[in-house]
Design a protein around this motif. Structure first.
Motif, PDB file in Angstrom:
ATOM      1  N   TYR A   1       0.798  -1.133  -0.077  1.00  0.00           N
ATOM      2  CA  TYR A   1       0.037   0.043   0.085  1.00  0.00           C
ATOM      3  C   TYR A   1       0.907   1.432  -0.056  1.00  0.00           C
TER       4      TYR A   1
ATOM      5  N   TYR B   1       2.397   1.797  -3.327  1.00  0.00           N
ATOM      6  CA  TYR B   1       1.492   2.336  -4.324  1.00  0.00           C
ATOM      7  C   TYR B   1       1.399   3.815  -4.096  1.00  0.00           C
ATOM      8  N   GLN B   2       1.265   4.153  -2.882  1.00  0.00           N
ATOM      9  CA  GLN B   2       1.145   5.636  -2.505  1.00  0.00           C
ATOM     10  C   GLN B   2       2.336   6.612  -2.994  1.00  0.00           C
ATOM     11  N   TYR B   3       3.643   5.722  -2.821  1.00  0.00           N
ATOM     12  CA  TYR B   3       4.939   6.542  -3.108  1.00  0.00           C
ATOM     13  C   TYR B   3       4.835   6.491  -4.678  1.00  0.00           C
ATOM     14  N   ASP B   4       4.419   5.609  -5.425  1.00  0.00           N
ATOM     15  CA  ASP B   4       4.532   5.514  -6.839  1.00  0.00           C
ATOM     16  C   ASP B   4       3.435   6.776  -7.376  1.00  0.00           C
ATOM     17  N   GLU B   5       2.423   6.811  -6.697  1.00  0.00           N
ATOM     18  CA  GLU B   5       1.330   7.689  -7.087  1.00  0.00           C
ATOM     19  C   GLU B   5       1.979   9.288  -7.009  1.00  0.00           C
ATOM     20  N   LYS B   6       2.469   9.417  -5.892  1.00  0.00           N
ATOM     21  CA  LYS B   6       3.056  10.735  -5.494  1.00  0.00           C
ATOM     22  C   LYS B   6       4.276  11.080  -6.490  1.00  0.00           C
TER      23      LYS B   6
ATOM     24  N   ARG C   1       4.338  10.018  -9.536  1.00  0.00           N
ATOM     25  CA  ARG C   1       3.936  10.336 -10.788  1.00  0.00           C
ATOM     26  C   ARG C   1       3.342  11.383 -11.041  1.00  0.00           C
ATOM     27  N   MET C   2       2.800  12.133  -9.724  1.00  0.00           N
ATOM     28  CA  MET C   2       1.982  13.399  -9.533  1.00  0.00           C
ATOM     29  C   MET C   2       3.060  14.647  -9.692  1.00  0.00           C
TER      30      MET C   2
END
Length: 99
Positions: free
Chosen positions: A38, A41-46, A48-49
């Motif tokens: 989890y 995933y949060q780190y990858d989303e950040k 990408r942002m």
């Protein structure tokens, strides 16, 4: 209590203890701790942002650099920019601002 004992005897003892230890290890590795799925995933989303934001700022920098080059090379463009953005005028002119 006998239900749990029967369940333990029937299913867990049939499993190989190495498979059981490996499964527990995998669960602990991927579900518990700082690098769980989890959080990854949060780190990858950040990431990408932030990369999207970097692309946006680079485009903005390029646009501003082109505007600056235009203002530095052409006196007419500089005068037009000053008139439009800062409402500057010549001494004998009147300015009407329409919103």
């Amino acid at each position: 209590m006998s239900f749990f004992k029967n369940y333990y005897v029937q299913s867990l003892l049939k499993l190989n203890k190495y498979v059981l230890v490996s499964a527990v290890f995998v669960v602990l590795t991927f579900m518990v701790g700082d690098s769980n799925i989890y959080k990854r995933y949060q780190y990858d989303e950040k990431i990408r942002m932030l990369e999207k934001e970097i692309r946006q700022y680079r485009k903005e920098i390029e646009t501003n650099r082109k505007k600056l080059d235009d203002l530095n090379t052409s006196k007419e463009r500089l005068e037009r920019f000053a008139r439009e953005e800062y409402f500057m005028k010549k001494p004998d002119e009147d300015i009407y601002i329409i919103e």
